[in-house]
Design an enzyme around this catalytic site. Structure first.
Site, PDB file in Angstrom:
ATOM      1  N   HIS A 295      57.397 -39.636   7.641  1.00  0.00           N
ATOM      2  CA  HIS A 295      57.639 -38.504   6.738  1.00  0.00           C
ATOM      3  C   HIS A 295      57.699 -37.188   7.526  1.00  0.00           C
ATOM      4  O   HIS A 295      58.542 -36.335   7.279  1.00  0.00           O
ATOM      5  CB  HIS A 295      56.506 -38.389   5.721  1.00  0.00           C
ATOM      6  CG  HIS A 295      56.329 -39.570   4.818  1.00  0.00           C
ATOM      7  ND1 HIS A 295      55.245 -40.413   4.906  1.00  0.00           N
ATOM      8  CD2 HIS A 295      57.086 -40.045   3.796  1.00  0.00           C
ATOM      9  CE1 HIS A 295      55.336 -41.346   3.978  1.00  0.00           C
ATOM     10  NE2 HIS A 295      56.447 -41.163   3.289  1.00  0.00           N
TER      11      HIS A 295
ATOM     12  N   GLN B  12      68.406 -46.976   0.042  1.00  0.00           N
ATOM     13  CA  GLN B  12      68.081 -45.806  -0.775  1.00  0.00           C
ATOM     14  C   GLN B  12      68.894 -44.591  -0.315  1.00  0.00           C
ATOM     15  O   GLN B  12      69.443 -43.851  -1.133  1.00  0.00           O
ATOM     16  CB  GLN B  12      66.584 -45.497  -0.655  1.00  0.00           C
ATOM     17  CG  GLN B  12      66.181 -44.143  -1.205  1.00  0.00           C
ATOM     18  CD  GLN B  12      64.691 -43.948  -1.161  1.00  0.00           C
ATOM     19  OE1 GLN B  12      63.989 -44.444  -2.028  1.00  0.00           O
ATOM     20  NE2 GLN B  12      64.196 -43.222  -0.175  1.00  0.00           N
TER      21      GLN B  12
ATOM     22  N   SER C 257      55.087 -47.140   7.354  1.00  0.00           N
ATOM     23  CA  SER C 257      55.237 -47.207   5.898  1.00  0.00           C
ATOM     24  C   SER C 257      53.887 -46.905   5.263  1.00  0.00           C
ATOM     25  O   SER C 257      52.840 -47.303   5.797  1.00  0.00           O
ATOM     26  CB  SER C 257      55.683 -48.617   5.489  1.00  0.00           C
ATOM     27  OG  SER C 257      55.453 -48.819   4.102  1.00  0.00           O
TER      28      SER C 257
ATOM     29  N   ARG D  92      52.822 -48.329   2.865  1.00  0.00           N
ATOM     30  CA  ARG D  92      52.278 -49.619   2.422  1.00  0.00           C
ATOM     31  C   ARG D  92      51.597 -50.385   3.552  1.00  0.00           C
ATOM     32  O   ARG D  92      50.936 -51.392   3.293  1.00  0.00           O
ATOM     33  CB  ARG D  92      53.387 -50.468   1.785  1.00  0.00           C
ATOM     34  CG  ARG D  92      53.874 -49.891   0.451  1.00  0.00           C
ATOM     35  CD  ARG D  92      54.792 -50.835  -0.301  1.00  0.00           C
ATOM     36  NE  ARG D  92      54.967 -50.428  -1.677  1.00  0.00           N
ATOM     37  CZ  ARG D  92      56.006 -49.720  -2.152  1.00  0.00           C
ATOM     38  NH1 ARG D  92      56.977 -49.334  -1.335  1.00  0.00           N
ATOM     39  NH2 ARG D  92      56.070 -49.396  -3.430  1.00  0.00           N
TER      40      ARG D  92
ATOM     41  N   LEU E 128      51.253 -39.700   3.604  1.00  0.00           N
ATOM     42  CA  LEU E 128      52.206 -39.348   4.656  1.00  0.00           C
ATOM     43  C   LEU E 128      51.824 -39.928   6.015  1.00  0.00           C
ATOM     44  O   LEU E 128      50.652 -40.131   6.317  1.00  0.00           O
ATOM     45  CB  LEU E 128      52.316 -37.821   4.763  1.00  0.00           C
ATOM     46  CG  LEU E 128      52.769 -37.104   3.483  1.00  0.00           C
ATOM     47  CD1 LEU E 128      52.913 -35.598   3.751  1.00  0.00           C
ATOM     48  CD2 LEU E 128      54.071 -37.669   2.942  1.00  0.00           C
ATOM     49  N   HIS E 129      52.861 -40.180   6.806  1.00  0.00           N
ATOM     50  CA  HIS E 129      52.695 -40.648   8.189  1.00  0.00           C
ATOM     51  C   HIS E 129      53.777 -39.973   9.022  1.00  0.00           C
ATOM     52  O   HIS E 129      54.572 -39.169   8.493  1.00  0.00           O
ATOM     53  CB  HIS E 129      52.781 -42.180   8.237  1.00  0.00           C
ATOM     54  CG  HIS E 129      53.969 -42.740   7.510  1.00  0.00           C
ATOM     55  ND1 HIS E 129      55.265 -42.498   7.915  1.00  0.00           N
ATOM     56  CD2 HIS E 129      54.078 -43.490   6.381  1.00  0.00           C
ATOM     57  CE1 HIS E 129      56.114 -43.104   7.102  1.00  0.00           C
ATOM     58  NE2 HIS E 129      55.421 -43.703   6.143  1.00  0.00           N
TER      59      HIS E 129
ATOM     60  N   LYS F 293      64.712 -45.655   7.333  1.00  0.00           N
ATOM     61  CA  LYS F 293      63.808 -46.761   6.997  1.00  0.00           C
ATOM     62  C   LYS F 293      64.195 -47.367   5.645  1.00  0.00           C
ATOM     63  O   LYS F 293      64.133 -48.577   5.457  1.00  0.00           O
ATOM     64  CB  LYS F 293      62.374 -46.220   6.982  1.00  0.00           C
ATOM     65  CG  LYS F 293      61.374 -46.990   6.174  1.00  0.00           C
ATOM     66  CD  LYS F 293      60.957 -48.255   6.879  1.00  0.00           C
ATOM     67  CE  LYS F 293      59.726 -48.885   6.276  1.00  0.00           C
ATOM     68  NZ  LYS F 293      59.808 -49.108   4.838  1.00  0.00           N
ATOM     69  N   ASP F 294      64.562 -46.500   4.702  1.00  0.00           N
ATOM     70  CA  ASP F 294      65.022 -46.958   3.383  1.00  0.00           C
ATOM     71  C   ASP F 294      66.542 -46.812   3.362  1.00  0.00           C
ATOM     72  O   ASP F 294      67.092 -45.937   2.688  1.00  0.00           O
ATOM     73  CB  ASP F 294      64.339 -46.144   2.289  1.00  0.00           C
ATOM     74  CG  ASP F 294      62.841 -46.356   2.295  1.00  0.00           C
ATOM     75  OD1 ASP F 294      62.380 -47.346   1.736  1.00  0.00           O
ATOM     76  OD2 ASP F 294      62.128 -45.536   2.926  1.00  0.00           O
TER      77      ASP F 294
HETATM   78  P1  AMP Z   1      58.330 -42.660   0.593  1.00  0.00           P
HETATM   79  O1  AMP Z   1      57.172 -41.728   0.580  1.00  0.00           O
HETATM   80  O2  AMP Z   1      58.012 -44.026   1.102  1.00  0.00           O
HETATM   81  O3  AMP Z   1      59.099 -42.636  -0.709  1.00  0.00           O
HETATM   82  O4  AMP Z   1      59.331 -42.075   1.671  1.00  0.00           O
HETATM   83  C1  AMP Z   1      59.770 -40.743   1.607  1.00  0.00           C
HETATM   84  C2  AMP Z   1      60.856 -40.542   2.628  1.00  0.00           C
HETATM   85  O5  AMP Z   1      60.332 -40.825   3.921  1.00  0.00           O
HETATM   86  C3  AMP Z   1      62.047 -41.474   2.421  1.00  0.00           C
HETATM   87  O6  AMP Z   1      63.245 -40.762   2.674  1.00  0.00           O
HETATM   88  C4  AMP Z   1      61.800 -42.547   3.441  1.00  0.00           C
HETATM   89  O7  AMP Z   1      62.971 -43.194   3.871  1.00  0.00           O
HETATM   90  C5  AMP Z   1      61.188 -41.745   4.567  1.00  0.00           C
HETATM   91  N1  AMP Z   1      60.429 -42.617   5.458  1.00  0.00           N
HETATM   92  C6  AMP Z   1      59.451 -43.497   5.111  1.00  0.00           C
HETATM   93  N2  AMP Z   1      59.024 -44.185   6.196  1.00  0.00           N
HETATM   94  C7  AMP Z   1      59.754 -43.721   7.247  1.00  0.00           C
HETATM   95  C8  AMP Z   1      59.799 -44.042   8.640  1.00  0.00           C
HETATM   96  N3  AMP Z   1      59.015 -44.962   9.177  1.00  0.00           N
HETATM   97  N4  AMP Z   1      60.686 -43.371   9.412  1.00  0.00           N
HETATM   98  C9  AMP Z   1      61.501 -42.427   8.884  1.00  0.00           C
HETATM   99  N5  AMP Z   1      61.505 -42.085   7.576  1.00  0.00           N
HETATM  100  C10 AMP Z   1      60.654 -42.720   6.774  1.00  0.00           C
END
Ligand code: AMP
Length: 305
Positions: free
Chosen positions: A46, A162, A194, A196, A42-43, A158-159
Site C-alpha cells: 500500500h 481489479q 497482502s 490477509r 496497511l503494508h 497485485k490485484d
Molecule cells: P487492499 O487494501 O487489499 O484493497 O489493497 C489496496 C490497494 O493496494 C490495491 O490497489 C491493491 O492492489 C494494492 N496492493 C495490495 N497489496 C499490494 C502489494 N503487495 N503490492 C502492490 N500493491 C498492493
C-alpha cells in the site's frame, strides 16, 4: 514536486462533507490530487502506492474502508484486520495529507441500491470465484472517485484483474481520472504482501510461497522457450499441489484483455488464486516482460510508463 504533507501526520476524516471541503480547498490552491484506495491493514505494498502518488501529486488522499459490498457470503468481512491507528502511523512519514476512513453508514445510505454493472474482464477468474466481488469494488471505487475527484488514482498490480476492471470502467464511463498501476511489492522470499497474510500460521506462511514459486517457474519455462499454456499451467499446478495449496484457478491470459491464451504469443499474465488452509491468496506475474504493449504497464487504459 510535493509541497505538502511530508513527514506530518495526515488529517483523518470520517465524514464526507469534511473530505469534500478539504479536497475543494486543495484544488482551489492548485494542488494535483492523488487518491490511494485501500481497505487498511496497511503494508509496504500500500505504501508503495502512496510513494508513487507523491511523485506525481501534491495532495494525497488515502482511503481506508473495508467495503462490505465486495465481500461475498461466508467471506472474511467480519474478521478482516482493522488497524486504523497503526495505519495512520505508517502513512505519516510517507507524506499523506488526508486519510478518509468513513463508517459504512456514511458511504451506503439506507436507500442505496445502485451498482456498477460489469462485463468482459470482470467475469472470469475472480469474477467466477466471487460473483458479486467486482460490482462491489467498482461501485465503491466510482463513489470514491466522485467524492475525491482526484487527478490520479493508484492501484496495485497485485490485484491485476481489479486494476483492469477499474481501468475498463474509467475508460467506458469517461471518468476523468488517470489510473496508475504500480508493481507488486513482495516479501524478501517472494510472497506478495497482502493484508490477509496475517491469517497464515508459520507453517502456512511457508506453503504460501508456492504461489510466487509457481509464478517464477512460469517465467522460467517461458524464458526457456516453452510457449504452450497447458504445459506451463500443469507445471505451475504441480508446485501448488506439492504445497497442499487448494487451487481456485491457475490461468495464463492476455495481459491487455484477460482473454485466456493457449499459446503465449504476446503480452501475457499468469494468475493464481489458491487457498492455504482457510486463507485465500491471489498473485500474478507478467510474462514476456518487455513486450511493448502490456507487461510492466498494467492492463488497458491510461497507464504509467
Ligand atoms: P487492499 O487494501 O487489499 O484493497 O489493497 C489496496 C490497494 O493496494 C490495491 O490497489 C491493491 O492492489 C494494492 N496492493 C495490495 N497489496 C499490494 C502489494 N503487495 N503490492 C502492490 N500493491 C498492493
Amino acid at each position: 514536486m510535493p509541497t505538502s504533507g511530508s513527514h506530518t501526520s495526515p488529517r483523518i476524516v470520517h465524514e464526507i462533507a469534511e473530505l469534500k471541503a478539504a479536497v475543494r480547498a486543495a484544488r482551489a490552491a492548485g494542488r494535483q490530487i492523488g487518491v490511494v484506495p485501500t481497505m487498511g491493514a496497511l503494508h509496504e505494498g500500500h505504501l508503495s502506492l502512496v510513494d508513487a502518488a507523491r511523485q506525481d501529486c501534491d495532495f494525497i488522499v488515502a482511503t481506508i474502508f473495508v467495503n462490505p459490498t465486495q465481500f461475498g457470503p461466508g467471506e472474511d468481512f467480519s474478521k478482516y484486520p482493522r488497524t486504523l491507528a497503526r495505519d495512520v502511523e505508517l502513512l505519516s512519514p510517507r507524506g499523506v495529507d488526508l486519510v478518509f476512513a468513513p463508517e459504512a453508514s456514511a458511504i451506503y445510505g439506507p436507500e442505496h441500491v445502485t451498482k456498477v454493472i460489469l462485463d468482459g474482464p470482470a467475469l472470469s477468474l475472480e469474477g467466477d470465484a466471487r460473483p458479486t466481488h467486482f460490482a462491489g469494488v467498482a461501485t465503491i471505487v466510482l463513489k470514491l472517485f466522485n467524492l475525491v475527484q482526484p487527478d490520479r488514482a493508484y492501484f496495485g498490480r497485485k490485484d491485476f484483474q481489479q486494476a483492469m476492471v477499474v481501468q475498463r470502467m474509467v475508460a467506458d464511463l469517461d471518468v476523468p481520472v488517470e489510473v496508475i498501476v504500480c508493481p507488486t511489492v513482495r516479501e524478501p522470499d517472494g510472497l506478495a504482501m497482502s493484508s490477509r497474510n496475517v491469517y497464515l500460521s508459520p507453517e502456512e506462511r511457508r506453503r504460501a510461497l508456492s504461489l510466487s514459486q509457481s509464478l517464477s517457474l512460469a517465467k522460467q519455462l517461458l524464458a526457456r522457450g516453452e510457449l504452450n499454456v497447458a504445459t506451463i499451467q500443469q507445471r505451475m499446478r504441480e508446485v501448488l499441489a506439492a504445497a497442499d495449496a487448494e487451487i481456485d484457478y491457475v490461468a495464463i491470459c492476455s495481459s491487455t484483455t484477460l482473454a485466456p491464451l493457449t499459446h503465449i504469443d504476446g503480452p501475457a499474465v499468469a494468475l493464481i488464486a489458491a487457498r492455504i488452509g482457510k486463507t485465500r491468496l491471489i498473485d500474478n506475474e507478467l510474462l514476456n516482460e518487455g513486450t511493448p504493449d502490456g507487461p510492466g504497464k498494467g492492463p488497458a487504459g491510461p497507464r504509467k510508463g
